[in-house]
Design a protein around this motif. Sequence first.
Motif, PDB file in Angstrom:
ATOM      1  N   THR A   1       0.652  -1.166   0.066  1.00 10.52           N
ATOM      2  CA  THR A   1      -0.115   0.008   0.020  1.00 10.52           C
ATOM      3  C   THR A   1       0.784   1.377   0.088  1.00 10.52           C
ATOM      4  O   THR A   1       0.299   2.341  -0.646  1.00 10.52           O
ATOM      5  N   SER A   2       1.836   1.160   0.500  1.00 11.77           N
ATOM      6  CA  SER A   2       2.794   2.436   0.906  1.00 11.77           C
ATOM      7  C   SER A   2       3.640   2.565  -0.426  1.00 11.77           C
ATOM      8  O   SER A   2       3.718   3.820  -0.938  1.00 11.77           O
ATOM      9  N   PHE A   3       3.824   1.760  -1.015  1.00 16.45           N
ATOM     10  CA  PHE A   3       4.760   1.565  -2.485  1.00 16.45           C
ATOM     11  C   PHE A   3       3.922   2.305  -3.251  1.00 16.45           C
ATOM     12  O   PHE A   3       4.236   3.084  -4.174  1.00 16.45           O
ATOM     13  N   LEU A   4       2.473   1.900  -3.577  1.00 15.42           N
ATOM     14  CA  LEU A   4       1.671   2.501  -4.401  1.00 15.42           C
ATOM     15  C   LEU A   4       1.072   3.787  -4.058  1.00 15.42           C
ATOM     16  O   LEU A   4       1.250   4.789  -5.049  1.00 15.42           O
ATOM     17  N   ASP A   5       0.937   4.030  -3.106  1.00 11.85           N
ATOM     18  CA  ASP A   5       0.745   5.556  -2.526  1.00 11.85           C
ATOM     19  C   ASP A   5       1.796   6.372  -2.696  1.00 11.85           C
ATOM     20  O   ASP A   5       1.638   7.515  -2.944  1.00 11.85           O
ATOM     21  N   ASN A   6       3.055   5.897  -2.477  1.00 14.21           N
ATOM     22  CA  ASN A   6       4.131   6.861  -2.810  1.00 14.21           C
ATOM     23  C   ASN A   6       4.395   7.333  -4.275  1.00 14.21           C
ATOM     24  O   ASN A   6       5.268   7.956  -4.617  1.00 14.21           O
ATOM     25  N   LEU A   7       3.486   6.620  -5.272  1.00 19.76           N
ATOM     26  CA  LEU A   7       3.922   6.968  -6.580  1.00 19.76           C
ATOM     27  C   LEU A   7       2.964   8.354  -7.067  1.00 19.76           C
ATOM     28  O   LEU A   7       3.101   8.753  -8.169  1.00 19.76           O
ATOM     29  N   LEU A   8       2.168   8.709  -6.168  1.00 20.30           N
ATOM     30  CA  LEU A   8       1.281   9.641  -6.552  1.00 20.30           C
ATOM     31  C   LEU A   8       1.649  11.052  -5.755  1.00 20.30           C
ATOM     32  O   LEU A   8       2.698  10.755  -4.628  1.00 20.30           O
ATOM     33  N   PRO A   9       1.013  12.186  -5.905  1.00 17.49           N
ATOM     34  CA  PRO A   9       1.529  13.326  -5.138  1.00 17.49           C
ATOM     35  C   PRO A   9       1.015  13.287  -3.716  1.00 17.49           C
ATOM     36  O   PRO A   9       0.132  12.718  -3.507  1.00 17.49           O
ATOM     37  N   ASP A  10       1.901  13.896  -2.922  1.00 18.99           N
ATOM     38  CA  ASP A  10       1.757  13.892  -1.528  1.00 18.99           C
ATOM     39  C   ASP A  10       0.360  14.924  -1.254  1.00 18.99           C
ATOM     40  O   ASP A  10      -0.360  14.628  -0.319  1.00 18.99           O
TER      41      ASP A  10
ATOM     42  N   PRO B   1      -6.086   5.447  -4.031  1.00 19.84           N
ATOM     43  CA  PRO B   1      -4.728   5.297  -4.982  1.00 19.84           C
ATOM     44  C   PRO B   1      -4.745   4.316  -6.147  1.00 19.84           C
ATOM     45  O   PRO B   1      -4.179   4.530  -7.391  1.00 19.84           O
ATOM     46  N   PHE B   2      -5.560   3.185  -6.043  1.00 25.12           N
ATOM     47  CA  PHE B   2      -5.437   2.072  -7.015  1.00 25.12           C
ATOM     48  C   PHE B   2      -6.341   2.750  -8.422  1.00 25.12           C
ATOM     49  O   PHE B   2      -6.030   2.502  -9.473  1.00 25.12           O
ATOM     50  N   GLU B   3      -7.497   3.519  -8.020  1.00 26.16           N
ATOM     51  CA  GLU B   3      -8.121   4.145  -8.914  1.00 26.16           C
ATOM     52  C   GLU B   3      -7.390   5.257  -9.806  1.00 26.16           C
ATOM     53  O   GLU B   3      -7.463   5.530 -11.241  1.00 26.16           O
ATOM     54  N   LEU B   4      -6.704   5.897  -9.045  1.00 30.54           N
ATOM     55  CA  LEU B   4      -5.688   7.282  -9.592  1.00 30.54           C
ATOM     56  C   LEU B   4      -4.481   6.398 -10.577  1.00 30.54           C
ATOM     57  O   LEU B   4      -4.573   6.890 -11.636  1.00 30.54           O
ATOM     58  N   LEU B   5      -4.248   5.170 -10.149  1.00 32.51           N
ATOM     59  CA  LEU B   5      -3.018   4.784 -10.949  1.00 32.51           C
ATOM     60  C   LEU B   5      -3.746   4.282 -12.220  1.00 32.51           C
ATOM     61  O   LEU B   5      -3.152   4.002 -13.301  1.00 32.51           O
ATOM     62  N   ARG B   6      -5.266   3.690 -12.046  1.00 31.18           N
ATOM     63  CA  ARG B   6      -5.682   3.151 -13.375  1.00 31.18           C
ATOM     64  C   ARG B   6      -5.750   4.500 -14.368  1.00 31.18           C
ATOM     65  O   ARG B   6      -5.487   4.050 -15.539  1.00 31.18           O
ATOM     66  N   ALA B   7      -6.033   5.694 -14.004  1.00 31.21           N
ATOM     67  CA  ALA B   7      -6.006   6.768 -14.808  1.00 31.21           C
ATOM     68  C   ALA B   7      -4.922   7.477 -15.179  1.00 31.21           C
ATOM     69  O   ALA B   7      -4.639   7.837 -16.101  1.00 31.21           O
TER      70      ALA B   7
END
Length: 442
Positions: free
Chosen positions: A58-67, A86-92
């Motif tokens: 979860t932390s790894f994926l969350d860290n791919l996105l803006p703080d 985060p999952f849906e943001l990474l899908r987009a």
Amino acid sequence: MPSLDVYLYGAHVAALEMLAPLQYRLTYNAAWLDDPNTMPVSLSLPVGAAPLTGATLTSFLDNLLPDNADVRERWAVRAGLATAEPFELLRAYGTDVAGAIQFADPGSDPNQSSTSTSEPISDAEIAARIRAIREDDTSWQDPDRDTGYFSLGGAQGKFSLGNAGRGWYEPTGSHPTTHIFKPRVRGQKEGELIEFITMTVARMAEINTATVELGMFDGEHSLVVERFDRLAIDAGASPGAVPTIFRVHQEDLAQATGVTRLQKYENRGGPTYRDVLRLLDAHVPDERKAASKLTFVQALVFSWMVLNTDAHSKNYSVFIGPDGVDLTPLYDVSSFIPYAGRADDGRPRTDSAFRNTNLSMRIAADYPAGQQSWFEWGAVAREAGLSRVLVTDWASAVADSLPQLIAAAASSLPSHLQTDIVARFVERTPIRAAQVVAAIAR
């Protein structure tokens, strides 16, 4: 169950499933386990047959996105999402994240997308993007056009464009970006100018540092950082040939050590300098250890010299390859020298403000710059397996020349950007340099 395919260097390496909000499962593909070039998507998520779940994923994926939560919400609204999960943001937005990883809907190879193009963008349009972020630093995307599907980590307002040697372009689909634009730094007036000067001086000090420039666009300026996680391969000598841009696998040290973005600072539970040295010992091949450790120790010492208070774990990264890792060039290096204390403080108060400035990683038991003695820095060099004499000689040379280096970098700015903040940086640096020289001499 919602799922995404995970790609690395064009290979389908894993499947990511969302079990529930903020709960995921990553399963490496059997073919990737047997591939001679296999490598993990993260050092904290090692390659293996067993599915990976839990807080580290979860932390790894969350860290791919803006703080910035406001940025995430704006992105969610723009993508038509009900939440900023985060999952849906990474899908987009996951086709162009930091490093080489790409996320795509099952069965849809992001590198074969017919909608992946690059559209030229004018200086006037870039200037409009810069002004938008200056006015609202959650405005990372242009609402009037398709600005691609990139995701940049971190807290500061920024956007990314491409330039393969034939002018700036706006990526769409999965087309890679090559440069990051940072028009402003939150909480620090004209921080983009101070970061440009500091990054330039770090390179002058022979530290492996990302390439930066101060870009001018239709009357606006921005710090422009060349992405070291993008590699241009020459397409040949034919007229009009454009280099092909490849993504390079890397991750920041918050991801590599499995901590959350809220724990990026040591005093919030993030990695210590010893944790970083242990990680480099464990994953860098022996013949390359010295180079990575030297860059890291130089970065620590330089941050102490210039009072770089934001050198947390998300501002260090490692390249990941089949044969191990290497520390990447430095990035996001700035200085608190112009901002410490009050603008009208005399030398004694400025001297005290510098000494009381807390750094991101402590040496021994201390965060304040004035409490970090050269004896302790020598111990850091020894722990890293480096020559204390060589590190001391390098540090002495940089400290002696620091005022001249800062002044030279500042003088390269256009006349209309020779601001009071820049002048304060130049005027105050001799005070900090004297402190550093005295500490090394003790």
